[in-house]
Design an enzyme around this catalytic site. Structure first.
Site, short mmCIF file in Angstrom:
data_model
loop_
_atom_site.label_atom_id
_atom_site.label_comp_id
_atom_site.label_asym_id
_atom_site.label_seq_id
_atom_site.Cartn_x
_atom_site.Cartn_y
_atom_site.Cartn_z
CD GLU A 1 59.39 66.79 50.94
OE1 GLU A 1 60.38 66.25 51.45
OE2 GLU A 1 58.24 66.31 51.02
CG ASN B 1 62.60 60.77 51.07
OD1 ASN B 1 63.57 61.01 51.78
ND2 ASN B 1 61.91 61.71 50.43
CE LYS C 1 58.96 62.90 52.76
NZ LYS C 1 58.03 63.75 52.09
CG HIS D 1 61.81 64.65 47.25
ND1 HIS D 1 60.96 65.55 47.83
CD2 HIS D 1 61.28 63.42 47.48
CE1 HIS D 1 59.96 64.89 48.40
NE2 HIS D 1 60.12 63.59 48.20
CD GLU E 1 58.23 61.06 45.13
OE1 GLU E 1 57.97 60.19 45.95
OE2 GLU E 1 58.93 62.05 45.38
C1 PEP Z 1 58.19 61.27 49.34
O1 PEP Z 1 58.71 61.84 50.30
O2 PEP Z 1 58.83 61.10 48.31
C2 PEP Z 1 56.82 60.78 49.49
C3 PEP Z 1 56.26 60.19 48.47
O3 PEP Z 1 56.23 60.99 50.71
P1 PEP Z 1 54.86 60.32 51.23
O4 PEP Z 1 54.96 58.84 50.92
O5 PEP Z 1 54.84 60.58 52.69
O6 PEP Z 1 53.73 60.94 50.48
#
Ligand code: PEP
Length: 246
Positions: free
Chosen positions: A94, A11, A13, A92, A162
């Site tokens: 975010e 991802n 982002k 997600h 997550e």
């Molecule tokens: C994510 O953005 O879904 C994520 C898990 O980020 P990170 O691996 O940086 O913790």
């Protein structure tokens, strides 16, 4: 029993411009040499058309629930597919925190993704406060019930667990905690969906080259959704290799 899909998903982002595409090319070259896993990069929509032609599947990071319309600034699932995506990350944390996305909205987006032929990577996870209060499983049960529409199959949907407090923090649950939650999530999927037992469940939250082998070695973890460590081939390729070897 059919083997569940093993997926290394990145991802990016809101990171990445055309100057970063050599990283994607290197990731694609490494993916070509690995068997048994699917490699997916969730890219900024602006990069999708420039990223096609590599040995990595492409994904968007969100889509609108409608096929088209007067929604300034939004992107439909069909547009992502047209630009070269086969996947879209939905719900997600975010998106849920920055844009107030609800489970209902995530479910509607998943249906739009399926209609456009995309596989939805649907994200769920508890906050730090919910974790500390011992409410993780209640939160996940609610999110699974609300965010995964009827009709989710192993072909059109992947679930990503997550923990919000593990994303971008360098913190992770212990391996025992990850396995215990994934086993419960798998049971929830099995209870909710006719084909629930066949869905892949990814772990996301500070997956790095140094912890990937341990996490991917867990019985109910089918791969990872990786943020920061997916931006550079030097970090993401060892994670892909760890999954291929798990
Ligand atoms: C994510 O953005 O879904 C994520 C898990 O980020 P990170 O691996 O940086 O913790």
């Amino acid at each position: 029993m059919t083997q569940r899909r093993k997926i290394a998903a990145g991802n990016w982002k809101m990171f990445g411009t055309s100057g970063d595409l050599p990283e994607l090319v290197a990731i694609g070259q490494a993916a070509a040499g690995l068997s048994g896993i699917e490699t997916v990069l969730g890219l900024p929509a602006t990069l999708l058309t420039r990223a096609t032609g590599n040995r990595v599947s492409l994904g968007g990071q969100d889509c609108h629930a409608a096929a088209q319309g007067a929604h300034t600034g939004d992107t439909s699932a069909g547009m992502l597919a047209d630009a070269g995506a086969d996947f879209v990350i939905l719900g997600h944390s975010e998106r849920r925190s920055d844009h107030g996305e609800t489970d209902d909205q995530v479910a509607a987006k998943a249906q739009a993704a399926w209609a456009a032929g995309l596989t939805a990577i649907i994200c769920i996870g508890e906050t730090r406060a919910e974790y500390e209060e011992g409410r993780t499983l209640d939160v996940l049960r609610r999110q699974i019930a609300g965010s995964l529409p009827e009709g989710a199959t192993a072909q059109n949907t992947v679930l990503a667990y997550e923990p919000v407090w593990a994303i971008g923090t360098g913190l992770t649950p212990t391996a025992d905690e990850i396995q215990a939650v994934h086993a419960e999530v798998r049971a929830m999927l099995d209870a909710q969906l006719p084909e629930g037992a066949t869905l892949s469940v990814l772990y996301g939250g500070s997956v790095k080259p140094g912890n990937a082998a341990e996490i991917f070695g867990l019985a109910d973890v089918d791969g990872g959704l990786v943020g920061g460590a997916s931006l550079k081939a030097a970090d993401f390729v060892p994670i892909m290799e760890a999954l291929a070897q798990a």
